[in-house]
Design an enzyme around this catalytic site. Structure first.
Site, PDB file in Angstrom:
ATOM      1  N   ARG A 234      -8.726  -3.970   0.429  1.00 35.89           N
ATOM      2  CA  ARG A 234      -8.035  -3.275   1.556  1.00 35.89           C
ATOM      3  C   ARG A 234      -7.928  -4.219   2.777  1.00 35.89           C
ATOM      4  O   ARG A 234      -8.968  -4.319   3.414  1.00 35.89           O
ATOM      5  CB  ARG A 234      -8.137  -1.901   1.823  1.00 35.89           C
ATOM      6  CG  ARG A 234      -7.880  -0.927   0.471  1.00 35.89           C
ATOM      7  CD  ARG A 234      -6.271  -1.048   0.168  1.00 35.89           C
ATOM      8  NE  ARG A 234      -5.857  -0.011  -0.601  1.00 35.89           N
ATOM      9  CZ  ARG A 234      -5.471  -0.187  -1.812  1.00 35.89           C
ATOM     10  NH1 ARG A 234      -5.874  -1.525  -2.176  1.00 35.89           N
ATOM     11  NH2 ARG A 234      -5.217   0.560  -2.719  1.00 35.89           N
ATOM     12  N   GLU A 263       1.340  -5.388   5.353  1.00 37.90           N
ATOM     13  CA  GLU A 263       1.781  -5.842   4.290  1.00 37.90           C
ATOM     14  C   GLU A 263       3.201  -5.674   3.988  1.00 37.90           C
ATOM     15  O   GLU A 263       3.821  -4.410   4.228  1.00 37.90           O
ATOM     16  CB  GLU A 263       1.011  -5.522   2.808  1.00 37.90           C
ATOM     17  CG  GLU A 263      -0.280  -6.070   3.013  1.00 37.90           C
ATOM     18  CD  GLU A 263      -1.178  -5.566   1.710  1.00 37.90           C
ATOM     19  OE1 GLU A 263      -0.343  -4.877   0.870  1.00 37.90           O
ATOM     20  OE2 GLU A 263      -2.373  -5.883   1.889  1.00 37.90           O
ATOM     21  N   HIS A 282      -1.237  -9.764  -2.386  1.00 42.40           N
ATOM     22  CA  HIS A 282      -1.694  -8.572  -2.838  1.00 42.40           C
ATOM     23  C   HIS A 282      -1.555  -8.415  -4.406  1.00 42.40           C
ATOM     24  O   HIS A 282      -1.187  -7.693  -5.025  1.00 42.40           O
ATOM     25  CB  HIS A 282      -1.038  -7.174  -2.229  1.00 42.40           C
ATOM     26  CG  HIS A 282      -1.877  -6.002  -2.542  1.00 42.40           C
ATOM     27  ND1 HIS A 282      -1.786  -4.904  -1.543  1.00 42.40           N
ATOM     28  CD2 HIS A 282      -2.927  -5.618  -3.343  1.00 42.40           C
ATOM     29  CE1 HIS A 282      -2.861  -4.004  -1.832  1.00 42.40           C
ATOM     30  NE2 HIS A 282      -3.254  -4.368  -3.072  1.00 42.40           N
TER      31      HIS A 282
END
Length: 321
Positions: A234, A263, A282
């Site tokens: 994370r 993000e 990601h």
């Protein structure tokens, strides 16, 4: 029959989810929620919801009186107030093991890419230069130590793969006492000792109040000089500003990042200007196999809970007792 709403998703189709719902005679609807208000509007009559990034806060939970179950695409549930859901008697599920192989593969790929200087060498070839000197010194993996922070499923898989490449492997996890060895054979050390000894530090922890900015100015100062940081868990686990500073002054050599505090990564991020940083969007979780498994199992979890049965993966099983 129950009604299930997908609040948000980034997949091309919801074929797997529809197949699971229809096999159980359940109505499935899709929405595109980004705010609390969106969820309250589109899931107002829902018995179950499938969520990816939409905020499932206490306010949302108290505003959905019919809701019995929440199922999240993925491992982390930091966008869901699990405590509030439990108080409301709402089952919360995730899929903690769908991407074990994929994320651990990605962590190793980032480490090896940086460990061999491949980004710089590739750029050199494309510009007609031999940039070997720019990546020196390179060292054999068998002469280096690979530190794994977080020894859950993904961390343990990453440790095993790092060992198979030749690295000496160390691990840290608050659930394992320093001086012990995990069942997979990983020696456990303190967090401070891991940072001091590791040439590569790979992060595999959830984001919570204990791990937020685990990598910060103080901990970066404890890194072995010239180390590489890998983050596939994370973004909030790493203080981005502190990491940029450490990279700029050479306190650490390189970083491979699949996740970010914000993000998508802002176009003005200082990370984009650093040569020894490899960035991916990601995407560590993704393969065709993991994608299909994630979608199917996420739908199965919410369907099972809506029908009064215990899902395969539930974070608060007491609500179904």
């Amino acid at each position: 029959m129950p009604r299930i709403v997908i609040t948000d998703y980034e997949f091309e189709t919801i074929d797997h989810e529809q197949s699971v719902a229809h096999a159980n005679g359940i109505e499935l609807e899709r929405a595109y929620c980004t705010t609390e208000e969106d969820v309250l509007k589109y899931a107002s009559e829902a018995d179950g919801i499938i969520v990816q990034y939409a905020p499932i806060t206490e306010r949302v939970l108290k505003g959905l009186p019919r809701l019995k179950a929440i199922s999240r695409y993925g491992v982390g549930v930091d966008n869901i107030d699990v405590e509030a859901a439990t108080q409301c008697g709402i089952a919360v599920s995730n899929v903690p093991d769908y991407g074990v192989e994929d994320v651990s593969d990605h962590a190793i790929a980032l480490a090896l890419t940086l460990g061999r200087g491949i980004p710089d060498l590739d750029r050199g070839i494309r510009s007609g230069q031999n940039l070997l000197n720019s990546v020196k010194p390179l060292r054999r993996f068998s002469s280096q130590t690979f530190g794994v922070v977080g020894l859950g499923l993904i961390g343990a898989a990453t440790a095993a793969k790092a060992k198979s490449v030749g690295y000496r492997v160390l691990g840290y996890d608050p659930l394992h006492a320093p001086g012990t060895t995990t069942k997979e054979g990983v020696p456990v050390v303190s967090f401070e000792d891991l940072l001091a000894e590791s040439d590569v530090v790979s992060l595999h922890v959830p984001l919570n109040s204990h791990t937020h900015h685990l990598i910060n100015p103080h901990s970066l100062g404890q890194f072995k000089e010239g180390a590489t940081l890998i983050n596939t868990c994370r973004g909030g686990v790493v203080d981005t500003e502190a990491l940029v500073d450490a990279l700029k002054i050479g306190r650490i050599r390189a970083a491979g990042l699949d996740v970010f505090e914000e993000e998508p990564l802002p176009r003005n991020s200082a990370l984009l200007d650093l040569d020894r940083v490899v960035l991916t969007p990601h995407s560590a979780w993704y393969t065709e196999e993991s994608n299909d498994e994630l979608k199917r199992r996420t739908a199965e979890n919410v369907v099972e809970a809506c029908l009064g049965r215990r899902p395969r993966n539930i974070l608060n099983p007491e609500v179904l007792s």
